[in-house]
Design an enzyme around this catalytic site. Structure first.
Site, PDB file in Angstrom:
ATOM      1  NE  ARG A   7      -3.718  -2.333   0.006  1.00  0.00           N
ATOM      2  CZ  ARG A   7      -3.508  -3.570  -0.433  1.00  0.00           C
ATOM      3  NH1 ARG A   7      -2.333  -3.906  -0.952  1.00  0.00           N
ATOM      4  NH2 ARG A   7      -4.447  -4.490  -0.355  1.00  0.00           N
ATOM      5  CE  LYS A  81      11.386   7.085  28.807  1.00  0.00           C
ATOM      6  NZ  LYS A  81      11.151   8.531  28.617  1.00  0.00           N
ATOM      7  CB  VAL A 105      23.113  12.144  22.784  1.00  0.00           C
ATOM      8  CG1 VAL A 105      23.812  12.797  21.596  1.00  0.00           C
ATOM      9  CG2 VAL A 105      22.519  10.805  22.373  1.00  0.00           C
ATOM     10  CG  ASN A 126      17.472  18.817  26.215  1.00  0.00           C
ATOM     11  OD1 ASN A 126      18.478  19.363  25.798  1.00  0.00           O
ATOM     12  ND2 ASN A 126      17.401  17.493  26.408  1.00  0.00           N
ATOM     13  CB  THR A 129      19.825  17.295  23.393  1.00  0.00           C
ATOM     14  OG1 THR A 129      20.039  17.259  24.797  1.00  0.00           O
ATOM     15  CG2 THR A 129      20.383  16.026  22.785  1.00  0.00           C
ATOM     16  CB  CYS A 170      20.107  30.154  11.021  1.00  0.00           C
ATOM     17  SG  CYS A 170      21.556  29.740  10.073  1.00  0.00           S
ATOM     18  CB  CYS A 182       6.519  17.025  28.711  1.00  0.00           C
ATOM     19  SG  CYS A 182       6.623  17.113  26.925  1.00  0.00           S
ATOM     20  CB  CYS A 239      25.111  30.442  11.017  1.00  0.00           C
ATOM     21  SG  CYS A 239      24.649  29.113  12.166  1.00  0.00           S
TER      22      CYS A 239
END
Lengths: 338, 68
Positions: A7, A81, A105, A126, A129, A170, A182, A239
């Site tokens: 599909r 998780k 990370v 956040n 990160t 930027c 949250c 930048c």
């Protein structure tokens, strides 16, 4: 034609050639929370070749209303998780080589983690990160599909999908010291799924070679408000992250929160860089309803939150008492400050 | 006279005290957020938030949030 994807192949913009490209794609999912769960499930069902999902957290009851890969048993088992996600994703589609990694990370490991992937899906919680991922993705030349949501509001922005387009740095210029999270204002699952769907649709478009634009989009499912902007004019030639001579500031330690375990005390200290110190008053106001024993004076704000005493000093340091675990302390602070 | 603008896709009546983009952001409680504003399909630089709001302006505001 493998009937599993028939599909999807029938959808003309994908077709058999697009499906083959999806099959060859190696995708990195940054975070296995709400957005990461939802996006990873769609990508695995779509039949990507490989999917790596990374997360630093273990499951909690408060996750289940919106983090769609997990069950009550996963919470009872206190699973990380990334491990629970790996197991569920493999069960969903055995064609996909799924790898779950339990890790925080950081500037030290982000390039190594991203390397070898073709696309990165943002499932972090956040902005710090996200800016780290933005720099790492730009350095490696990997498209990064940003998404964020709180309450009933979400936004998306694809980065590095077309030559000469602006990056997250930027758009943000400076990292805000504080943003909605949250943990402070709550979240409903429909905005998670909507935001993840938009990120994933952009990612699938990019895989299949569709024309991409630097579109920043937002939607509020409760109020019906929505916005979409082509932000090409925000590209900054100077930048630090995406100019012709980039320095990738978030990959170096000066721009990120520094952490240290205080010797002999069950305490982690977090120090914000000088250019983005957390202000005492706004911080106190934003956490008033969710912490206990909030006290403030001109020099500090202290409170109790999730069984930890937190003390924010005027010079930009915060002490998180009751833990020696830097990752746990960062998670607590990310929940309050974003 | 009360102005009517299109704000993020919805009709929005602007009270007379709100005359500029900056005042609108503050009125909406977005004054201290990191955000991007588009007025009639043109992105406004931050030093142009004193731009006046006119009747039937199309304003889009996207603010950044942390969660996910």
């Amino acid at each position: 034609m493998n009937s599993k994807y028939s599909r999807q192949e029938l959808f003309a913009p994908i077709g058999p050639i697009g499906q083959q490209r999806i099959r060859e794609a190696k995708v990195f999912v940054l975070g296995a929370g709400a957005l990461g769960s939802s996006g990873a499930e769609m990508l695995v069902r779509a039949g990507v070749g490989e999917l790596t999902i990374v997360d630093r957290d273990i499951l909690e009851w408060t996750n289940l209303h919106r983090q769609q890969l997990y069950s009550e048993q996963d919470v009872i088992d206190q699973l990380p998780k990334a491990i629970a996600a790996e197991s569920r994703l493999r069960a969903i589609n055995s064609d996909v080589k799924v790898r779950g990694i339990v890790a925080d990370v950081t500037p030290e490991n982000v390039l190594e983690l991203f390397e070898g992937h073709h696309f990165i899906l943002d499932g972090t919680d956040n902005i710090e990160t996200r800016l780290l991922a933005n720099d790492a993705a730009l350095q490696l030349g990997i498209p990064f599909f940003m998404g964020a949501c709180v309450g009933s509001y979400g936004l998306t922005f694809p980065i590095g999908v077309k030559e000469g387009t602006p990056c997250l740095h930027c758009l943000l210029e400076a990292l805000p010291p504080q943003s909605l999270t949250c943990d402070t204002v709550g979240v409903i699952s429909p905005i998670v799924v909507t935001t993840a769907a938009r990120q994933t649709a952009e990612l699938l478009k990019c895989i299949t070679g569709a024309t991409m634009e630097p579109r920043l989009e937002s939607v509020d499912l409760w109020t019906g408000e929505r916005a979409a902007m082509n932000v090409q004019s925000m590209k900054k030639p100077t930048c630090p992250s995406c100019s012709d001579t980039p320095v990738y500031p978030y990959l170096s330690a000066n721009e990120v929160i520094r952490t240290a375990v205080l010797c002999g005390r069950d305490t982690v200290q977090l120090t914000w860089p000088k250019n983005r110190q957390v202000e005492l008053m706004p911080f106190a106001n934003s956490i008033r309803d969710i912490v206990s024993n909030l006290k403030q004076n001109p020099y500090l704000v202290s409170c109790e939150y999730n069984d930890h005493r937190l003390v924010l000093f005027r010079d930009g340091r915060m002490l998180v008492h009751g833990t020696k675990d830097i990752t746990a302390a960062r998670k607590i602070v990310a929940g309050l400050l974003g | 006279m009360e102005k009517m603008i299109d704000l993020n896709g919805n009709s929005y009546p602007v009270i007379p005290e709100v005359e500029t983009i900056q005042q609108l952001l503050e009125h909406l409680g977005l004054g201290d957020r990191i955000l991007i504003v588009e007025k009639n399909k043109e992105i406004l630089q931050k030093d142009h938030y004193d731009a006046p709001i006119m009747d039937r302006d199309q304003i889009e505001i996207i603010h950044f949030v942390g969660g996910g």
